[in-house]
Design a protein around this motif. Sequence first.
Motif, PDB file in Angstrom:
ATOM      1  N   GLN A 111       0.757  -1.174   0.152  1.00 10.50           N
ATOM      2  CA  GLN A 111       0.035   0.000   0.012  1.00 10.50           C
ATOM      3  C   GLN A 111       0.771   1.370   0.198  1.00 10.50           C
ATOM      4  O   GLN A 111       0.501   2.383  -0.737  1.00 10.50           O
ATOM      5  N   TRP A 112       1.931   1.023   0.912  1.00  7.99           N
ATOM      6  CA  TRP A 112       2.917   2.379   0.782  1.00  7.99           C
ATOM      7  C   TRP A 112       3.391   2.556  -0.652  1.00  7.99           C
ATOM      8  O   TRP A 112       3.552   3.572  -1.129  1.00  7.99           O
ATOM      9  N   ARG A 113       3.749   1.594  -1.280  1.00  4.42           N
ATOM     10  CA  ARG A 113       4.371   1.746  -2.577  1.00  4.42           C
ATOM     11  C   ARG A 113       3.643   2.123  -3.742  1.00  4.42           C
ATOM     12  O   ARG A 113       3.765   2.984  -4.379  1.00  4.42           O
ATOM     13  N   GLU A 114       2.145   1.549  -3.467  1.00  3.47           N
ATOM     14  CA  GLU A 114       1.087   2.056  -4.369  1.00  3.47           C
ATOM     15  C   GLU A 114       0.970   3.606  -4.324  1.00  3.47           C
ATOM     16  O   GLU A 114       0.750   4.274  -4.989  1.00  3.47           O
ATOM     17  N   LEU A 115       1.024   3.993  -3.105  1.00  2.00           N
ATOM     18  CA  LEU A 115       0.819   5.509  -2.773  1.00  2.00           C
ATOM     19  C   LEU A 115       2.192   6.206  -3.147  1.00  2.00           C
ATOM     20  O   LEU A 115       1.789   7.424  -3.987  1.00  2.00           O
ATOM     21  N   PHE A 116       3.257   5.700  -2.936  1.00  4.07           N
ATOM     22  CA  PHE A 116       4.440   6.549  -3.710  1.00  4.07           C
ATOM     23  C   PHE A 116       4.443   6.558  -4.980  1.00  4.07           C
ATOM     24  O   PHE A 116       5.082   7.541  -5.802  1.00  4.07           O
ATOM     25  N   ALA A 117       3.883   5.520  -5.575  1.00  3.78           N
ATOM     26  CA  ALA A 117       4.028   5.554  -7.283  1.00  3.78           C
ATOM     27  C   ALA A 117       3.104   6.728  -7.735  1.00  3.78           C
ATOM     28  O   ALA A 117       3.259   7.154  -8.898  1.00  3.78           O
ATOM     29  N   LYS A 118       2.280   7.178  -6.916  1.00  5.11           N
ATOM     30  CA  LYS A 118       1.320   8.424  -7.689  1.00  5.11           C
ATOM     31  C   LYS A 118       1.984   9.691  -7.597  1.00  5.11           C
ATOM     32  O   LYS A 118       2.940   9.821  -7.136  1.00  5.11           O
ATOM     33  N   LYS A 119       1.783  10.304  -8.582  1.00  2.23           N
ATOM     34  CA  LYS A 119       2.451  11.643  -8.747  1.00  2.23           C
ATOM     35  C   LYS A 119       2.227  12.611  -7.612  1.00  2.23           C
ATOM     36  O   LYS A 119       3.331  13.180  -7.140  1.00  2.23           O
ATOM     37  N   ASP A 120       1.067  12.625  -6.990  1.00  2.00           N
ATOM     38  CA  ASP A 120       0.619  13.470  -5.910  1.00  2.00           C
ATOM     39  C   ASP A 120      -0.231  12.741  -5.031  1.00  2.00           C
ATOM     40  O   ASP A 120      -1.061  12.025  -5.502  1.00  2.00           O
ATOM     41  N   PHE A 121       0.069  12.825  -3.563  1.00  2.00           N
ATOM     42  CA  PHE A 121      -1.079  12.117  -2.550  1.00  2.00           C
ATOM     43  C   PHE A 121      -0.918  12.649  -1.282  1.00  2.00           C
ATOM     44  O   PHE A 121      -0.229  13.598  -1.254  1.00  2.00           O
ATOM     45  N   GLU A 122      -1.690  12.247  -0.592  1.00  3.77           N
ATOM     46  CA  GLU A 122      -1.945  12.724   0.832  1.00  3.77           C
ATOM     47  C   GLU A 122      -1.370  11.932   1.826  1.00  3.77           C
ATOM     48  O   GLU A 122      -1.671  10.541   1.630  1.00  3.77           O
ATOM     49  N   LEU A 123      -0.495  12.562   2.810  1.00  4.68           N
ATOM     50  CA  LEU A 123       0.059  11.666   3.908  1.00  4.68           C
ATOM     51  C   LEU A 123      -0.838  12.055   5.053  1.00  4.68           C
ATOM     52  O   LEU A 123      -0.926  13.131   5.474  1.00  4.68           O
ATOM     53  N   GLU A 124      -1.475  11.165   5.646  1.00  6.29           N
ATOM     54  CA  GLU A 124      -2.435  11.251   6.739  1.00  6.29           C
ATOM     55  C   GLU A 124      -1.769  10.649   7.951  1.00  6.29           C
ATOM     56  O   GLU A 124      -1.079   9.741   7.969  1.00  6.29           O
ATOM     57  N   GLY A 125      -1.818  11.432   9.148  1.00  2.88           N
ATOM     58  CA  GLY A 125      -1.569  10.837  10.349  1.00  2.88           C
ATOM     59  C   GLY A 125      -1.889  11.733  11.489  1.00  2.88           C
ATOM     60  O   GLY A 125      -3.004  12.638  11.428  1.00  2.88           O
ATOM     61  N   GLU A 126      -1.179  11.633  12.732  1.00  2.00           N
ATOM     62  CA  GLU A 126      -1.608  12.400  13.688  1.00  2.00           C
ATOM     63  C   GLU A 126      -0.321  13.097  14.256  1.00  2.00           C
ATOM     64  O   GLU A 126       0.905  12.451  14.224  1.00  2.00           O
ATOM     65  N   LEU A 127      -0.571  14.446  14.562  1.00  4.96           N
ATOM     66  CA  LEU A 127       0.707  15.217  15.202  1.00  4.96           C
ATOM     67  C   LEU A 127       0.491  15.359  16.681  1.00  4.96           C
ATOM     68  O   LEU A 127      -0.603  15.859  16.879  1.00  4.96           O
ATOM     69  N   PHE A 128       1.673  15.063  17.463  1.00  2.00           N
ATOM     70  CA  PHE A 128       1.353  14.939  18.856  1.00  2.00           C
ATOM     71  C   PHE A 128       2.272  16.362  19.239  1.00  2.00           C
ATOM     72  O   PHE A 128       3.252  16.475  19.008  1.00  2.00           O
ATOM     73  N   ILE A 129       1.315  17.159  20.018  1.00  2.00           N
ATOM     74  CA  ILE A 129       1.874  18.473  20.702  1.00  2.00           C
ATOM     75  C   ILE A 129       1.455  18.537  22.046  1.00  2.00           C
ATOM     76  O   ILE A 129       0.436  18.288  22.346  1.00  2.00           O
ATOM     77  N   GLY A 130       2.531  18.755  22.763  1.00  2.00           N
ATOM     78  CA  GLY A 130       2.241  18.562  24.340  1.00  2.00           C
ATOM     79  C   GLY A 130       1.776  17.383  24.757  1.00  2.00           C
ATOM     80  O   GLY A 130       2.365  16.038  24.442  1.00  2.00           O
ATOM     81  N   ASP A 131       0.624  17.353  25.493  1.00  2.00           N
ATOM     82  CA  ASP A 131      -0.160  16.047  25.831  1.00  2.00           C
ATOM     83  C   ASP A 131      -1.095  15.716  24.835  1.00  2.00           C
ATOM     84  O   ASP A 131      -2.141  14.873  25.358  1.00  2.00           O
ATOM     85  N   LYS A 132      -1.446  16.078  23.619  1.00  2.00           N
ATOM     86  CA  LYS A 132      -2.618  15.820  22.759  1.00  2.00           C
ATOM     87  C   LYS A 132      -1.908  15.619  21.508  1.00  2.00           C
ATOM     88  O   LYS A 132      -0.997  15.778  21.042  1.00  2.00           O
ATOM     89  N   SER A 133      -3.136  14.896  20.632  1.00  2.00           N
ATOM     90  CA  SER A 133      -2.777  14.596  19.335  1.00  2.00           C
ATOM     91  C   SER A 133      -3.680  15.289  18.595  1.00  2.00           C
ATOM     92  O   SER A 133      -4.934  15.313  18.906  1.00  2.00           O
ATOM     93  N   TYR A 134      -3.390  15.427  17.123  1.00  2.00           N
ATOM     94  CA  TYR A 134      -4.184  16.413  16.340  1.00  2.00           C
ATOM     95  C   TYR A 134      -4.023  15.585  14.864  1.00  2.00           C
ATOM     96  O   TYR A 134      -2.936  15.178  14.388  1.00  2.00           O
ATOM     97  N   PRO A 135      -5.115  15.298  14.124  1.00  2.00           N
ATOM     98  CA  PRO A 135      -5.100  14.931  12.608  1.00  2.00           C
ATOM     99  C   PRO A 135      -4.417  15.876  12.021  1.00  2.00           C
ATOM    100  O   PRO A 135      -4.615  17.142  11.873  1.00  2.00           O
ATOM    101  N   LEU A 136      -3.754  15.500  11.095  1.00  2.00           N
ATOM    102  CA  LEU A 136      -2.965  16.117  10.275  1.00  2.00           C
ATOM    103  C   LEU A 136      -2.730  15.482   8.702  1.00  2.00           C
ATOM    104  O   LEU A 136      -2.568  14.228   8.599  1.00  2.00           O
ATOM    105  N   ARG A 137      -3.188  15.979   7.601  1.00  2.00           N
ATOM    106  CA  ARG A 137      -2.884  15.627   6.436  1.00  2.00           C
ATOM    107  C   ARG A 137      -1.920  16.707   5.551  1.00  2.00           C
ATOM    108  O   ARG A 137      -2.292  18.002   5.470  1.00  2.00           O
TER     109      ARG A 137
END
Length: 206
Positions: A111-137
Amino acid sequence: MRWSSLLVLAVILTGESLWAAPVLEASSHCVAYKARKTMLFVRKLSVVGRNCDVSAQVLPEVGGLYNIEVNVPIRSFNSGDSERDRDVMKILKADVRPELTFKTAAKTADQWRELFAKKDFELEGELFIGDKSYPLRMKSSYIQGDEADEISGWAQVRFQDFGLKPPKVVAGILVSVKPELELYFNFVSTRILGADSIRLQKEGKQ
């Protein structure tokens, strides 16, 4: 009025060059932020803080999944103004957690390789700041090289997306900071621990 005079006037009014250098150079292994502010209600400026003291690794999970984890020491952001950098440490709650951590959603190697093979894509995850996390694309792209591959991306976000408030005083100066800011990254595969486990394979190689 001549074009050259218009150019000078634009630079004076905005406080920025019309041919600004890229926030992060190719082949760099860094993250950065870019914010815009108005100083003393008059002069508009862009502030860029770069941080190349980052670590990144590909971590295996159960079920053949992998996530990418990036750790960023908050103290290492450099905007060219040490007082501003200390203000950033306070804003990002370095006293609670000295690092920012971005952890992607988990995917299989294919799935990672399929994603990387695209010209552009969105990297999705969580950003941890202090004692909380927030979604980030982050809008991203993957470039293959002879010796190493690179992955880069950016996102336009708001301070409030991460429970933060734009500063009103930076380095002792009254400022008006726009609620939006831009986040950037550029990573080199040879500096990502475990990258070969999900790295996009070149044609003709297995």
